[in-house]
Design a protein around this motif. Structure first.
Motif, PDB file in Angstrom:
ATOM      1  N   ALA A  75      -4.501  -1.546  -3.457  1.00 19.03           N
ATOM      2  CA  ALA A  75      -3.700  -1.696  -2.240  1.00 19.03           C
ATOM      3  C   ALA A  75      -4.081  -2.976  -1.517  1.00 19.03           C
ATOM      4  CB  ALA A  75      -3.902  -0.500  -1.326  1.00 19.03           C
ATOM      5  N   VAL A  76      -3.061  -3.660  -0.976  1.00 24.21           N
ATOM      6  CA  VAL A  76      -3.240  -4.903  -0.238  1.00 24.21           C
ATOM      7  C   VAL A  76      -2.566  -4.727   1.121  1.00 24.21           C
ATOM      8  CG1 VAL A  76      -2.685  -7.372  -0.184  1.00 24.21           C
ATOM      9  CG2 VAL A  76      -3.216  -6.265  -2.360  1.00 24.21           C
ATOM     10  N   LYS A  77      -3.258  -5.136   2.190  1.00 23.44           N
ATOM     11  CA  LYS A  77      -2.674  -5.079   3.523  1.00 23.44           C
ATOM     12  C   LYS A  77      -1.659  -6.218   3.665  1.00 23.44           C
ATOM     13  CE  LYS A  77      -3.915  -5.095   8.430  1.00 23.44           C
ATOM     14  NZ  LYS A  77      -5.038  -5.284   9.384  1.00 23.44           N
ATOM     15  N   VAL A  78      -0.432  -5.851   4.069  1.00 25.99           N
ATOM     16  CA  VAL A  78       0.651  -6.826   4.206  1.00 25.99           C
ATOM     17  C   VAL A  78       1.416  -6.587   5.496  1.00 25.99           C
ATOM     18  CG1 VAL A  78       0.963  -7.112   1.701  1.00 25.99           C
ATOM     19  CG2 VAL A  78       2.308  -5.397   2.925  1.00 25.99           C
ATOM     20  N   TYR A  79       2.201  -7.584   5.838  1.00 36.37           N
ATOM     21  CA  TYR A  79       3.147  -7.493   6.956  1.00 36.37           C
ATOM     22  C   TYR A  79       4.520  -7.874   6.424  1.00 36.37           C
ATOM     23  CZ  TYR A  79      -0.817  -7.195  10.105  1.00 36.37           C
ATOM     24  OH  TYR A  79      -1.953  -6.780  10.751  1.00 36.37           O
ATOM     25  N   ILE A  80       5.552  -7.294   6.995  1.00 34.48           N
ATOM     26  CA  ILE A  80       6.914  -7.612   6.571  1.00 34.48           C
ATOM     27  C   ILE A  80       7.288  -8.973   7.142  1.00 34.48           C
ATOM     28  CG2 ILE A  80       9.337  -6.930   6.730  1.00 34.48           C
ATOM     29  CD1 ILE A  80       8.279  -4.011   6.764  1.00 34.48           C
TER      30      ILE A  80
END
Length: 122
Positions: A75-80
């Motif tokens: 899992a990788v932390k992302v933003y839209i």
């Protein structure tokens, strides 16, 4: 990148003071279903008014929240970064480092829940 259009029976719902698109409402059975800008159903079958109210209450604030993107390495932390009816683009968290390389991922629309999940506690 090919541009996919939403199904013809999805009706764009405009919200907020600037009347921007905040989702869609689609007929189903004897009612309607509210769909957000990620292409995810936000209600079961409800009345037209309830579908509108759901999208109005939801707005677009969830687009600014952090998400977990499932990748081959975890899992990788992302933003839209961008949400369109053809694709959704997310940006890996760079921890506000202006010198960091920006890594983007392009996701299909609608975005599957198992691919992109809101971070717990949000």
């Amino acid at each position: 990148m090919s541009k996919r259009t939403i199904p013809e029976h999805w009706i764009t719902h405009l919200g907020g003071s600037n009347r921007e698109p905040i989702g869609w409402i689609t007929p189903r059975d004897d009612g309607f279903v509210a769909i957000d800008l990620l292409g995810r159903e936000r209600t079961g079958v409800v009345s037209w008014l309830e579908a509108e109210e759901t999208l109005d209450e939801l707005g677009i604030r969830y687009l600014a929240d952090p998400y977990n993107l499932a990748t081959e390495t975890g899992a990788v932390k992302v933003y839209i970064a961008e949400a369109t009816p053809g694709f959704v683009r997310v940006k890996e968290d760079d921890f506000q480092n202006i010198d960091a390389n920006q890594t983007f991922h392009t996701l299909p629309f609608p975005v599957p829940e198992e691919l992109l999940r809101e971070l717990p506690g949000r």
